[in-house]
Design a protein around this motif. Structure first.
Motif, PDB file in Angstrom:
ATOM      1  N   HIS A 142      -2.977  -0.109   7.207  1.00 13.00           N
ATOM      2  CA  HIS A 142      -4.398   0.032   7.467  1.00 13.00           C
ATOM      3  C   HIS A 142      -5.011  -1.327   7.769  1.00 13.00           C
ATOM      4  O   HIS A 142      -4.861  -2.266   6.985  1.00 13.00           O
ATOM      5  N   GLY A 143      -5.723  -1.399   8.891  1.00 13.65           N
ATOM      6  CA  GLY A 143      -6.358  -2.650   9.266  1.00 13.65           C
ATOM      7  C   GLY A 143      -7.341  -3.139   8.221  1.00 13.65           C
ATOM      8  O   GLY A 143      -7.465  -4.340   7.982  1.00 13.65           O
ATOM      9  N   TRP A 144      -8.054  -2.209   7.572  1.00 12.07           N
ATOM     10  CA  TRP A 144      -9.033  -2.619   6.560  1.00 12.07           C
ATOM     11  C   TRP A 144      -8.359  -3.225   5.326  1.00 12.07           C
ATOM     12  O   TRP A 144      -8.907  -4.132   4.696  1.00 12.07           O
ATOM     13  N   ASP A 145      -7.174  -2.749   4.985  1.00 11.42           N
ATOM     14  CA  ASP A 145      -6.447  -3.279   3.829  1.00 11.42           C
ATOM     15  C   ASP A 145      -5.919  -4.682   4.127  1.00 11.42           C
ATOM     16  O   ASP A 145      -6.017  -5.597   3.304  1.00 11.42           O
ATOM     17  N   ILE A 146      -5.350  -4.849   5.320  1.00 10.95           N
ATOM     18  CA  ILE A 146      -4.871  -6.168   5.726  1.00 10.95           C
ATOM     19  C   ILE A 146      -6.037  -7.157   5.818  1.00 10.95           C
ATOM     20  O   ILE A 146      -5.941  -8.296   5.348  1.00 10.95           O
ATOM     21  N   ALA A 147      -7.160  -6.717   6.382  1.00 12.83           N
ATOM     22  CA  ALA A 147      -8.338  -7.584   6.481  1.00 12.83           C
ATOM     23  C   ALA A 147      -8.806  -8.024   5.100  1.00 12.83           C
ATOM     24  O   ALA A 147      -9.075  -9.206   4.861  1.00 12.83           O
ATOM     25  N   GLY A 148      -8.910  -7.072   4.173  1.00 12.65           N
ATOM     26  CA  GLY A 148      -9.354  -7.405   2.827  1.00 12.65           C
ATOM     27  C   GLY A 148      -8.444  -8.404   2.149  1.00 12.65           C
ATOM     28  O   GLY A 148      -8.899  -9.350   1.486  1.00 12.65           O
ATOM     29  N   ALA A 149      -7.140  -8.221   2.315  1.00 17.62           N
ATOM     30  CA  ALA A 149      -6.179  -9.133   1.699  1.00 17.62           C
ATOM     31  C   ALA A 149      -6.276 -10.531   2.305  1.00 17.62           C
ATOM     32  O   ALA A 149      -6.284 -11.536   1.576  1.00 17.62           O
ATOM     33  N   LEU A 150      -6.357 -10.617   3.624  1.00 19.33           N
ATOM     34  CA  LEU A 150      -6.433 -11.931   4.271  1.00 19.33           C
ATOM     35  C   LEU A 150      -7.721 -12.654   3.908  1.00 19.33           C
ATOM     36  O   LEU A 150      -7.735 -13.872   3.708  1.00 19.33           O
ATOM     37  N   TRP A 151      -8.819 -11.915   3.819  1.00 18.37           N
ATOM     38  CA  TRP A 151     -10.083 -12.540   3.407  1.00 18.37           C
ATOM     39  C   TRP A 151     -10.035 -12.995   1.945  1.00 18.37           C
ATOM     40  O   TRP A 151     -10.818 -13.852   1.545  1.00 18.37           O
ATOM     41  N   ALA A 152      -9.122 -12.439   1.170  1.00 18.42           N
ATOM     42  CA  ALA A 152      -8.938 -12.865  -0.220  1.00 18.42           C
ATOM     43  C   ALA A 152      -7.896 -13.982  -0.330  1.00 18.42           C
ATOM     44  O   ALA A 152      -7.454 -14.314  -1.430  1.00 18.42           O
TER      45      ALA A 152
ATOM     46  N   ASP B 122       0.863  -1.175   0.000  1.00 14.53           N
ATOM     47  CA  ASP B 122       0.000   0.000   0.000  1.00 14.53           C
ATOM     48  C   ASP B 122       0.907   1.234   0.000  1.00 14.53           C
ATOM     49  O   ASP B 122       2.076   1.160   0.397  1.00 14.53           O
ATOM     50  N   VAL B 123       0.380   2.368  -0.410  1.00 10.96           N
ATOM     51  CA  VAL B 123       1.217   3.555  -0.588  1.00 10.96           C
ATOM     52  C   VAL B 123       0.953   4.622   0.472  1.00 10.96           C
ATOM     53  O   VAL B 123       1.825   4.960   1.273  1.00 10.96           O
ATOM     54  N   ASN B 124      -0.258   5.185   0.489  1.00 11.51           N
ATOM     55  CA  ASN B 124      -0.552   6.310   1.372  1.00 11.51           C
ATOM     56  C   ASN B 124      -0.573   5.876   2.834  1.00 11.51           C
ATOM     57  O   ASN B 124      -1.322   4.979   3.211  1.00 11.51           O
ATOM     58  N   GLU B 125       0.244   6.501   3.633  1.00  8.10           N
ATOM     59  CA  GLU B 125       0.442   6.236   5.064  1.00  8.10           C
ATOM     60  C   GLU B 125       1.296   4.999   5.310  1.00  8.10           C
ATOM     61  O   GLU B 125       2.044   4.947   6.280  1.00  8.10           O
ATOM     62  N   SER B 126       1.217   4.004   4.442  1.00  8.26           N
ATOM     63  CA  SER B 126       2.058   2.824   4.600  1.00  8.26           C
ATOM     64  C   SER B 126       3.502   3.149   4.235  1.00  8.26           C
ATOM     65  O   SER B 126       4.433   2.886   5.008  1.00  8.26           O
ATOM     66  N   LEU B 127       3.706   3.757   3.059  1.00  8.47           N
ATOM     67  CA  LEU B 127       5.037   4.167   2.623  1.00  8.47           C
ATOM     68  C   LEU B 127       5.258   5.664   2.789  1.00  8.47           C
ATOM     69  O   LEU B 127       6.362   6.104   3.108  1.00  8.47           O
ATOM     70  N   LEU B 128       4.204   6.445   2.554  1.00  9.64           N
ATOM     71  CA  LEU B 128       4.332   7.898   2.537  1.00  9.64           C
ATOM     72  C   LEU B 128       3.772   8.530   3.811  1.00  9.64           C
ATOM     73  O   LEU B 128       2.732   8.116   4.325  1.00  9.64           O
TER      74      LEU B 128
ATOM     75  N   ARG C 187       1.655   1.659  12.422  1.00 15.19           N
ATOM     76  CA  ARG C 187       2.015   3.061  12.619  1.00 15.19           C
ATOM     77  C   ARG C 187       1.085   3.695  13.660  1.00 15.19           C
ATOM     78  O   ARG C 187      -0.037   3.203  13.887  1.00 15.19           O
ATOM     79  N   PRO C 188       1.518   4.770  14.301  1.00 16.78           N
ATOM     80  CA  PRO C 188       0.687   5.405  15.335  1.00 16.78           C
ATOM     81  C   PRO C 188      -0.712   5.721  14.832  1.00 16.78           C
ATOM     82  O   PRO C 188      -0.890   6.256  13.735  1.00 16.78           O
ATOM     83  N   GLY C 189      -1.695   5.348  15.633  1.00 15.38           N
ATOM     84  CA  GLY C 189      -3.080   5.616  15.275  1.00 15.38           C
ATOM     85  C   GLY C 189      -3.732   4.552  14.430  1.00 15.38           C
ATOM     86  O   GLY C 189      -4.924   4.653  14.108  1.00 15.38           O
ATOM     87  N   GLN C 190      -2.989   3.519  14.043  1.00 17.81           N
ATOM     88  CA  GLN C 190      -3.544   2.464  13.202  1.00 17.81           C
ATOM     89  C   GLN C 190      -3.738   1.183  14.005  1.00 17.81           C
ATOM     90  O   GLN C 190      -2.916   0.842  14.852  1.00 17.81           O
ATOM     91  N   GLN C 191      -4.829   0.495  13.724  1.00 24.22           N
ATOM     92  CA  GLN C 191      -5.168  -0.733  14.435  1.00 24.22           C
ATOM     93  C   GLN C 191      -5.625  -1.800  13.458  1.00 24.22           C
ATOM     94  O   GLN C 191      -6.225  -1.494  12.422  1.00 24.22           O
ATOM     95  N   LEU C 192      -5.376  -3.044  13.805  1.00 27.69           N
ATOM     96  CA  LEU C 192      -5.953  -4.154  13.074  1.00 27.69           C
ATOM     97  C   LEU C 192      -7.432  -4.275  13.434  1.00 27.69           C
ATOM     98  O   LEU C 192      -7.862  -3.874  14.519  1.00 27.69           O
TER      99      LEU C 192
ATOM    100  N   PHE D 128     -12.444  -0.200  -5.489  1.00 29.85           N
ATOM    101  CA  PHE D 128     -11.472   0.196  -4.477  1.00 29.85           C
ATOM    102  C   PHE D 128     -11.188  -0.936  -3.493  1.00 29.85           C
ATOM    103  O   PHE D 128     -12.074  -1.748  -3.195  1.00 29.85           O
ATOM    104  N   LYS D 129      -9.945  -0.955  -3.003  1.00 26.96           N
ATOM    105  CA  LYS D 129      -9.664  -1.805  -1.840  1.00 26.96           C
ATOM    106  C   LYS D 129     -10.524  -1.324  -0.674  1.00 26.96           C
ATOM    107  O   LYS D 129     -10.767  -0.119  -0.571  1.00 26.96           O
ATOM    108  N   PRO D 130     -11.011  -2.229   0.174  1.00 28.13           N
ATOM    109  CA  PRO D 130     -10.642  -3.637   0.283  1.00 28.13           C
ATOM    110  C   PRO D 130     -11.604  -4.621  -0.375  1.00 28.13           C
ATOM    111  O   PRO D 130     -11.796  -5.730   0.139  1.00 28.13           O
TER     112      PRO D 130
END
Length: 266
Positions: free
Chosen positions: A216-226, A50-56, A235-240, A189-191
């Motif tokens: 992003h927890g929603w991105d990880i969730a979407g990927a795992l469900w796929a 992922d790009v926004n907030e994950s890398l940037l 990162r600070p402020g992010q939760q699974l 769009f993801k997820p």
């Protein structure tokens, strides 16, 4: 006894979401993040980032959005979640609009709901820093380690093709990646699960051979469900998402994830 109760509680949480997977729990019992499960000791074939907030680092755009909202920086998280909400509304309704356009539209919605006047030009100016965000401090070192280890590296973002190309050029990340994928090419769009299925087909691998790396927890969730594997950048402020399966890697920054991935290649 306390350790056993903690183990049972976490296994129950994972199992309730269909995530009870045999494996080894990490030793960080005091973490406020769900504990990662080592599902697979084999290196994934393809890493998707992922790009926004994950890398940037989003600090600049958070500042510009806050200023546009009359200094109400407390409304910035609401704007981001509203933008994500309406990207999913568009996907569910089989519509597609550029993520930047959705960002501007939802910024005007948040402003209107809080008695703030915001023109189209104001909204466009507030969102524009997203194209020139810097990478988080550890990202380039981490990407260099992952690339040196021989991984195939692909970005997968909700941003448009032109948007992510500009982002990578401005942040100096272009050369780290073998390919860039944008949801623009599938019109969802993801997820949404179709996005992950499409991305796996696009690069010619099975879903279980893919790993999503995201903050992003929603991105990880979407990927795992796929049926992908996952690495969460806590990162600070992010939760699974507690109702989703647990990713096998859960670390506070990308460099620690890189070290875990390099170890899988040995």
């Amino acid at each position: 006894m306390k350790s056993r109760r903690t183990f049972i509680k976490r296994m129950s949480l994972a199992g309730s979401a269909g995530a009870l997977v045999p494996g080894v729990l990490s030793a960080n019992e005091d973490s406020n993040q769900p504990t990662s499960i080592m599902r697979n000791e084999k290196a994934p074939k393809v890493l998707f980032f992922d790009v926004n907030e994950s890398l940037l680092d989003l600090a600049a755009i958070k500042s510009s959005i806050g200023k546009a909202l009359n200094g109400r920086e407390d409304l910035v998280p609401l704007w981001f979640t509203t933008m994500l909400q309406y990207s999913l509304v568009s996907t569910t309704a089989r519509q597609y609009a550029d993520f930047g356009a959705i960002g501007m539209a939802t910024l005007k919605m948040v402003a209107a709901n809080n008695g703030i006047e915001l023109s189209d030009d104001d909204a466009k100016a507030a969102v524009s820093p997203i194209k020139s965000l810097p990478a988080h401090s550890e990202v380039k070192e981490a990407l260099a380690l992952i690339k040196k280890a021989g991984y195939r590296m692909i970005s997968l973002t909700n941003s448009s093709n032109a948007g992510v190309a500009a982002q990578f050029e401005n942040a100096g990340l272009t050369d780290f990646f073998d390919q860039r994928l944008s949801v623009e090419d599938i019109g969802k769009f993801k997820p949404h699960t179709d996005v992950y299925d499409w991305a796996a087909r696009k690069v010619g691998v099975k879903p279980e051979e893919c790993m999503m790396i995201a903050a992003h927890g929603w991105d990880i969730a979407g990927a795992l469900w796929a049926n992908w594997r996952g690495a969460f950048i806590a990162r600070p402020g992010q939760q699974l998402y507690p109702l989703a399966p647990l990713p096998e890697i859960n670390e506070p920054d990308l460099l620690k994830i890189a070290n875990r991935l390099v170890a899988l290649k040995r």
